[in-house]
Structure formats: C-alpha cells, structure tokens
Design an enzyme around this catalytic site. Structure first.
Site, PDB file in Angstrom:
ATOM      1  N   CYS A   1       0.243   2.679  -4.632  1.00 37.60           N
ATOM      2  CA  CYS A   1      -0.505   3.868  -5.024  1.00 37.60           C
ATOM      3  C   CYS A   1       0.249   5.139  -4.645  1.00 37.60           C
ATOM      4  O   CYS A   1       1.017   5.160  -3.685  1.00 37.60           O
ATOM      5  CB  CYS A   1      -1.881   3.860  -4.368  1.00 37.60           C
ATOM      6  SG  CYS A   1      -2.938   2.557  -5.018  1.00 37.60           S
TER       7      CYS A   1
ATOM      8  N   HIS B   1       0.825  -1.201   0.000  1.00 40.25           N
ATOM      9  CA  HIS B   1       0.000   0.000   0.000  1.00 40.25           C
ATOM     10  C   HIS B   1       0.869   1.265   0.000  1.00 40.25           C
ATOM     11  O   HIS B   1       1.964   1.297   0.561  1.00 40.25           O
ATOM     12  CB  HIS B   1      -0.891   0.044   1.247  1.00 40.25           C
ATOM     13  CG  HIS B   1      -2.161  -0.734   1.098  1.00 40.25           C
ATOM     14  ND1 HIS B   1      -3.064  -0.499   0.084  1.00 40.25           N
ATOM     15  CD2 HIS B   1      -2.693  -1.746   1.854  1.00 40.25           C
ATOM     16  CE1 HIS B   1      -4.095  -1.327   0.221  1.00 40.25           C
ATOM     17  NE2 HIS B   1      -3.893  -2.091   1.271  1.00 40.25           N
TER      18      HIS B   1
END
Length: 323
Positions: free
Chosen positions: A147, A95
């Site tokens: 991301c 993440h």
C-alpha cells in the site's frame, strides 16, 4: 555481454513479509516472491546464486528485517560494475505505510515506507540514497506490491500516475478474502510504542531507540542533511536516473492481498504482473507492463492503479532489459 565484452549480470533481492501469527497477518506475500523467483529464472536469465530471497516463514534462516533487507540491497548494489549494464531487481510484497514528511511542499505531506517484519521502516529517502549509489550504466528496477507504494523512490519522475477507473467490486469467488496491505501510521506507532514504552508520537524516537544505526536515513539524519541529499541531483542526473519503480498503487491508495479458502493467496498487483507476462511472451517496455497490469486489475474490479516512476528513457526501456 555489453559492447566492451563485460558479462551483464542479473542480480535480485526478493522480499516477502506475511507477518504470521500477528494481527497484521497477510497471506500472499511469500507466494508472490516465489512466483517472481521462478519467472526470473525461467524467463529473464537470472541465476539462483545471484538472488537473495528473504521471507518471514517460521523456517526462514534470514528474516526480512529492516537491517537485513538494506544489507541485501547494499550487497547487490556493491556487486554491480560500472559500464557493465548490470540489471538489478528488487521485489517487495508486504505492508506499506505513510509517515509525516520532512520535505517541504510534499503533495501529500507524508512519506512512503515499506514495513519489514520487525517494523524498522525503510522509506522513500532510503531508496533514493540507494539509487544514487548505483554504478554508472546499471539499472535498478523495483516492484513494490504494498500500500502507498507510489513514490517509494523519492524524486523519481512520474511516468504513469494517478488515475480514476471504475468502481466495480472485485470479481472473486464468494470464499475469497481480500485484505489491505496497508498499516495506518497509528498502528505502526502503537506497535513501536509497545516495544519502547516511550510516550511520544515521534516515530523516529521509537525507531532510533529500537534500531539505532540500523534505522532509516530519515530518522538518523537532521532534516537539512536529508534535504541536501535530495537536492544534490543535477538536471542531467535526473534525466539519466537509473531507478525504475513499478508500484502496486498510487501513493494515496491501498494494494490488495487476496486469499481464499483452499485457494492460493497472492498480491493483486504481483498476480497482474504474472498474468501480463504469461499472456505476452515477447519483450515488454516498462510502461507497457504497467498499463497492461492496470487493465488486468481494472478488469477484475480492484480499486488500485499501478504507477510507473522512472526517467523518460527508462519508461521506454524493456522490463529487466530483456532482449
């Protein structure tokens, strides 16, 4: 060997965070790392003993916490020798998030960060400080399949940046699931708040409470000290900067985690890199690899655009100094 007869070492730190059995669970990050490890061994001349692999699988002895990742990176940087031409490589799948910026005139007014398994964030400022410590003549290549990964090495020059492509939907089997490798700032803040029991929206307060001296520079240093650190680079240092970032997407985009029932899960960008390397057996420049990975992702209809951040010289250098 380099011109002075020194043996060029190839060193790597590979990190995969799937966050198993949590609401933030991903599925392809460990697979990304294992695939990259095999590629490094078979194609790029890396040795098993010169790699550190950190994953959050239940059986893993060393988990990819913020402190452990930074310690592994520091060990790698410390092994590199001045003038040796050593090649340093960091692959991160997991993440990413964006947090309020301390830097004036930041285009998005947010800083990029990766999210280790313990949520001890590592920010673009930490990676800038790491690159600043590199021995002269070495290179540090970073792939971040996460991301908001564009700009993860602060002050690195953008070579291949924002781009708007087609709006096609991903071409996948109906059983395939696609998950964003993004954690919104609020999700990170809520998780940390649940651990500290402190009622504040200042994420640094939570990180310092939980991790103390192991928290990132952004949270430990006064704002003026951070700005001073970032402005210390001379014009020549910026031109010769040894940091090379291949990001899975732009700073304001998300990266996809792809997994299907019965199929092998993977990160879309990591898989695109592997596809390009398999389809091109020869030497590839950094900018060629990123452009080709973009083409693979666009062909499959993914809404993410890999970027390249490095000096002009390193844009045209071969990926991982392959000869």
């Amino acid at each position: 060997m380099d011109q002075q007869g020194m043996v060029k070492r190839r060193l790597a730190v590979l990190v995969g965070c799937n966050y198993p059995n949590t609401k933030n669970e991903l599925h392809g990050c460990v697979n990304d790392v294992l695939a990259m490890k095999e590629t490094l061994l078979t194609r790029f001349g890396f040795k098993q003993d010169d790699m550190e692999v950190l994953t959050d699988e239940p059986e893993s002895k060393v988990k990819p916490t913020g402190a452990n990742i930074k310690a592994a990176l520091r060990r790698m940087v410390d092994k590199a020798q001045t003038g040796s031409g050593d090649v340093l490589f960091f692959h991160y799948s997991g993440h990413g998030t964006r947090i309020p910026s301390v830097k004036p005139a930041h285009p998005f007014k947010q800083d990029e960060a990766i999210v280790p398994c313990d949520f001890n964030l590592i920010t673009d400022i930490d990676f800038r400080e790491l690159v600043n410590q590199l021995a002269k003549g070495t290179s540090f290549t970073m792939i971040s399949d996460s991301c908001h990964s564009g700009g993860l090495i602060d002050k690195e020059k953008e070579q291949i940046g924002p781009y708007s492509g087609s709006d096609r939907s991903p071409v996948m089997e109906t059983t395939t699931t696609i998950t964003s490798r993004a954690l919104p700032f609020k999700a990170v803040l809520d998780h940390l708040s649940s651990l500290t029991r402190i009622s504040t929206s200042d994420i640094g307060t939570h990180l310092l409470e939980l991790f103390g001296g192991d928290a990132g520079l952004k949270f430990r240093l006064p704002t003026m000290d951070i700005l001073d650190l970032l402005e210390k680079m001379t014009a020549r240092e910026k031109r010769m900067d040894a940091g090379i970032l291949l990001s899975g997407c732009q700073a304001d985009e998300t990266s996809a985690d792809v997994g299907g029932s019965g199929g092998k899960a993977y990160g879309a960008f990591s898989n695109a890199i592997q596809t390009v390397l398999k389809e091109n057996g020869g030497v590839l420049k950094n900018k060629e690899l990123v452009i080709m990975a973009r083409e693979v992702l666009e062909r499959l209809g993914f809404h993410q655009h890999p970027c390249l951040y490095c000096s002009d010289q390193n844009a045209d250098a071969t990926f991982l100094s392959q000869s």
